[in-house]
Design a protein around this motif. Structure first.
Motif, PDB file in Angstrom:
ATOM      1  N   LEU A  43       0.743  -1.245  -0.179  1.00 27.26           N
ATOM      2  CA  LEU A  43       0.038   0.221  -0.106  1.00 27.26           C
ATOM      3  C   LEU A  43       0.936   1.132  -0.116  1.00 27.26           C
ATOM      4  CD1 LEU A  43      -2.619  -1.117   2.791  1.00 27.26           C
ATOM      5  CD2 LEU A  43      -2.544  -1.322  -0.032  1.00 27.26           C
ATOM      6  N   LYS A  44       1.974   1.247   0.787  1.00 28.20           N
ATOM      7  CA  LYS A  44       2.979   2.185   0.728  1.00 28.20           C
ATOM      8  C   LYS A  44       4.433   1.697   0.981  1.00 28.20           C
ATOM      9  CE  LYS A  44       0.092   6.003   2.677  1.00 28.20           C
ATOM     10  NZ  LYS A  44      -0.144   6.999   3.862  1.00 28.20           N
ATOM     11  N   VAL A  45       5.227   2.041  -0.079  1.00 25.76           N
ATOM     12  CA  VAL A  45       6.692   1.516   0.181  1.00 25.76           C
ATOM     13  C   VAL A  45       7.387   2.046   1.568  1.00 25.76           C
ATOM     14  CG1 VAL A  45       6.969   1.127  -2.230  1.00 25.76           C
ATOM     15  CG2 VAL A  45       7.746   3.166  -1.275  1.00 25.76           C
ATOM     16  N   GLY A  46       6.870   3.310   2.015  1.00 18.01           N
ATOM     17  CA  GLY A  46       7.428   3.837   3.209  1.00 18.01           C
ATOM     18  C   GLY A  46       8.594   4.898   2.951  1.00 18.01           C
ATOM     19  N   ILE A  47       8.913   5.636   3.947  1.00 20.94           N
ATOM     20  CA  ILE A  47      10.094   6.835   3.732  1.00 20.94           C
ATOM     21  C   ILE A  47      11.133   6.146   3.717  1.00 20.94           C
ATOM     22  CG2 ILE A  47      10.615   9.050   4.506  1.00 20.94           C
ATOM     23  CD1 ILE A  47       7.879   8.947   5.759  1.00 20.94           C
ATOM     24  N   HIS A  48      12.126   6.578   2.558  1.00 23.38           N
ATOM     25  CA  HIS A  48      13.464   6.197   2.587  1.00 23.38           C
ATOM     26  C   HIS A  48      14.301   6.681   3.731  1.00 23.38           C
ATOM     27  CE1 HIS A  48      16.984   4.977  -0.327  1.00 23.38           C
ATOM     28  NE2 HIS A  48      17.167   4.295   0.608  1.00 23.38           N
ATOM     29  N   ASN A  49      14.863   5.864   4.657  1.00 23.59           N
ATOM     30  CA  ASN A  49      15.516   6.451   5.667  1.00 23.59           C
ATOM     31  C   ASN A  49      17.092   6.497   5.188  1.00 23.59           C
ATOM     32  OD1 ASN A  49      16.252   7.109   8.187  1.00 23.59           O
ATOM     33  ND2 ASN A  49      16.577   4.814   8.833  1.00 23.59           N
ATOM     34  N   TYR A  50      17.724   7.566   5.223  1.00 26.71           N
ATOM     35  CA  TYR A  50      19.233   7.725   5.075  1.00 26.71           C
ATOM     36  C   TYR A  50      20.014   7.791   6.217  1.00 26.71           C
ATOM     37  CZ  TYR A  50      17.701   8.875   0.422  1.00 26.71           C
ATOM     38  OH  TYR A  50      16.964   8.677  -0.965  1.00 26.71           O
ATOM     39  N   ASN A  51      19.376   7.670   7.443  1.00 32.50           N
ATOM     40  CA  ASN A  51      20.127   7.494   8.719  1.00 32.50           C
ATOM     41  C   ASN A  51      20.116   6.256   9.085  1.00 32.50           C
ATOM     42  OD1 ASN A  51      20.483  10.503   8.733  1.00 32.50           O
ATOM     43  ND2 ASN A  51      18.352  10.612   9.199  1.00 32.50           N
ATOM     44  N   SER A  52      20.509   6.160  10.496  1.00 33.64           N
ATOM     45  CA  SER A  52      20.868   4.683  11.236  1.00 33.64           C
ATOM     46  C   SER A  52      19.348   4.301  11.419  1.00 33.64           C
ATOM     47  CB  SER A  52      21.410   4.682  12.215  1.00 33.64           C
ATOM     48  OG  SER A  52      20.706   5.553  13.264  1.00 33.64           O
ATOM     49  N   GLY A  53      19.029   2.995  11.314  1.00 37.38           N
ATOM     50  CA  GLY A  53      17.883   2.309  11.341  1.00 37.38           C
ATOM     51  C   GLY A  53      17.277   1.442  10.244  1.00 37.38           C
ATOM     52  N   PRO A  54      15.967   1.025  10.144  1.00 40.75           N
ATOM     53  CA  PRO A  54      15.534   0.198   9.256  1.00 40.75           C
ATOM     54  C   PRO A  54      15.586   1.414   7.839  1.00 40.75           C
ATOM     55  CG  PRO A  54      14.016   0.064  10.912  1.00 40.75           C
ATOM     56  CD  PRO A  54      15.228   1.067  11.388  1.00 40.75           C
ATOM     57  N   ASP A  55      15.578   0.464   6.605  1.00 41.79           N
ATOM     58  CA  ASP A  55      15.864   1.355   5.382  1.00 41.79           C
ATOM     59  C   ASP A  55      14.633   2.042   4.998  1.00 41.79           C
ATOM     60  OD1 ASP A  55      18.387   0.231   4.926  1.00 41.79           O
ATOM     61  OD2 ASP A  55      17.665  -1.575   4.526  1.00 41.79           O
ATOM     62  N   PHE A  56      13.257   1.572   5.315  1.00 39.77           N
ATOM     63  CA  PHE A  56      12.257   2.625   4.836  1.00 39.77           C
ATOM     64  C   PHE A  56      11.355   2.458   6.159  1.00 39.77           C
ATOM     65  CE2 PHE A  56      14.086   1.430   0.844  1.00 39.77           C
ATOM     66  CZ  PHE A  56      13.579   2.612   0.099  1.00 39.77           C
ATOM     67  N   LEU A  57      10.572   3.462   6.495  1.00 41.74           N
ATOM     68  CA  LEU A  57      10.087   3.733   7.656  1.00 41.74           C
ATOM     69  C   LEU A  57       8.302   4.248   7.392  1.00 41.74           C
ATOM     70  CD1 LEU A  57      12.429   6.265   9.563  1.00 41.74           C
ATOM     71  CD2 LEU A  57      12.295   3.798   9.597  1.00 41.74           C
ATOM     72  N   ASN A  58       7.598   3.622   8.276  1.00 40.33           N
ATOM     73  CA  ASN A  58       6.226   3.685   8.110  1.00 40.33           C
ATOM     74  C   ASN A  58       5.587   3.213   6.818  1.00 40.33           C
ATOM     75  OD1 ASN A  58       6.274   5.200  10.804  1.00 40.33           O
ATOM     76  ND2 ASN A  58       6.918   7.096   9.502  1.00 40.33           N
TER      77      ASN A  58
END
Length: 424
Positions: free
Chosen positions: A31-46
């Protein structure tokens, strides 16, 4: 194959989204691929997914291999507790969640579009091109390239301003002092830039403020600190500066720069360090609060007028202290002022406006678009492969493209690379 490519494929859904199934044969709907995370943590958020009939909201982690989850120690990092899907290229290990249930796994290799994979392999093949997309870049539409150039230009300004901010901190936020030091470095060009910077930082800027109205004292300060007054030369002007510098040295506890040497080798006489120092002296003798004046100027013509200075009469018939030459005015050329604008003044003005929260982007674009294209090997090569530059704004953008994207093979973060990779 690298993870950046998998990030790119997931972000732009360059895979067959129909009949997606996890490794345990569960249906997956994105439904949503998520927000690309360029910092530490999972690669795509929410991200939002449906696995079977259950709606999941959480994060997506991407790896080349499932076993990378343990190689990166995510099992002991609470930032990964909310991961709802593990996207991999190869599934070689079972990853368990905190409740000891297997983490759902989607193997992209089974669904990636052949066109995306072929484009990726062509772009990142082992062939030794000057830039990865050397043969394809001329096919990219002007709209994509023009918009990317503007982004690149401001990325370059941002990066330069960050570097300048350290100099600003070193000078207790005195923009006038920072301008002087960075201008001096630019006056030295590539060959003498560092030694000119050493000269500018060899005395407190407050001393320049005190002596600038007296041209002889100002010249004695600059040439004395540079070490050009150590020699015995039978010239009245040189001797006068030598006496004056002796006085200034005692008064302000000065020491000439040591263990550095100005280069004259293979330089055109107008670029001799003695001439560039004389021009810098003329500029600061003429203008008080130079930084404040520059912040008020908004046109290229205004900057050209500001740099209309005249060197001391001695230098009109000399290139060095010990040799008389043919009469020549030795004014700053417009092309040299262009270099000062590109490398120092505009980045510093950008930093100043950013610190005040009022960046006037159109002002910078307007000035740079009126300056002629820079000439160097990178710009010439871009021209050869079909990417022309009409002005300094475009050449600055292309320098950023080459040095911080092409050279590092950051094609997946580049609008041109993304455009080529997305072609069917």
């Amino acid at each position: 194959m690298n993870e950046d490519f998998l990030h790119y494929v997931w972000k732009y859904q360059l895979f067959s989204v129909h009949d997606l199934k996890t490794m345990t044969n569960e249906d997956v709907s994105i439904l949503k691929v998520g927000i690309h995370n360029y910092n530490s943590g999972p690669d795509f958020l929410n991200a939002q997914l449906k696995i079977e009939d259950q709606l999941w909201v959480g994060n997506v982690e991407i790896h080349l291999k499932s076993s990378d989850w343990y190689a990166h120690h995510h099992e002991i990092d609470e930032n990964y507790d909310a991961v709802i899907l593990h996207v991999v290229w190869e599934d070689d290990a079972t990853v368990y969640m905190k409740n000891n249930k297997p983490l759902p796994v989607l193997v992209l290799k089974d669904f990636v579009l052949a066109s995306a994979l072929n484009n990726y392999r062509n772009l990142f093949s082992t062939k030794q091109n000057w830039i990865p997309c050397e043969k394809e870049i001329s096919t990219v539409d002007n709209f994509t390239i023009d918009n990317w150039k503007e982004r690149l230009f401001f990325e370059r300004l941002e990066r330069k301003s960050i570097e300048m901010n350290q100099v600003l901190l070193d000078n207790q936020n005195d923009f006038e002092a920072v301008l002087f030091q960075l201008l001096a470095k630019n006056f030295g060009l590539k060959v003498n830039g560092e030694v000119f910077f050493s000269l500018a930082t060899s005395f407190d800027f407050s001393i320049l403020r005190k002596v600038r109205l007296d041209e002889t004292q100002l010249a004695a300060l600059f040439f004395g600190q540079a070490g050009f007054l150590k020699e015995v030369i039978e010239d009245e002007y040189h001797q006068q500066l030598k006496i004056t510098y002796s006085y200034l040295r005692h008064k302000y506890n000065l020491e000439p720069i040591a263990n550095v040497q100005f280069s004259f080798f293979r330089m055109r006489p107008p670029n001799f360090p003695t001439i560039r120092i004389a021009q810098l002296i003329a500029l600061y003798h003429l203008h008080q609060n130079l930084f404040s004046k520059m912040m008020q100027i908004e046109t290229l013509k205004g900057f050209y007028e500001l740099f209309e200075t005249d060197v001391h009469p001695f230098w009109k018939t000399h290139y060095t202290f010990d040799t008389i030459s043919k009469l020549y005015p030795k004014k700053l050329t417009k092309s040299f002022v262009d270099l000062l604008l590109i490398n120092t003044i505009i980045p510093l003005k950008f930093l100043y406006q950013k610190n005040r929260g009022e960046v006037n982007e159109m002002e910078f674009l307007k000035i740079l678009k009126k300056i002629k294209s820079e000439k160097n090997s990178i710009i010439s090569k871009f021209d050869e492969i079909g990417v022309q530059s009409k002005n300094a704004y475009e050449t600055q953008s292309l320098l950023e493209l080459k040095n911080n994207y092409c050279a590092k093979k950051r094609c997946l973060q580049c609008a041109i690379g993304v455009r080529l990779l997305s072609e069917k």
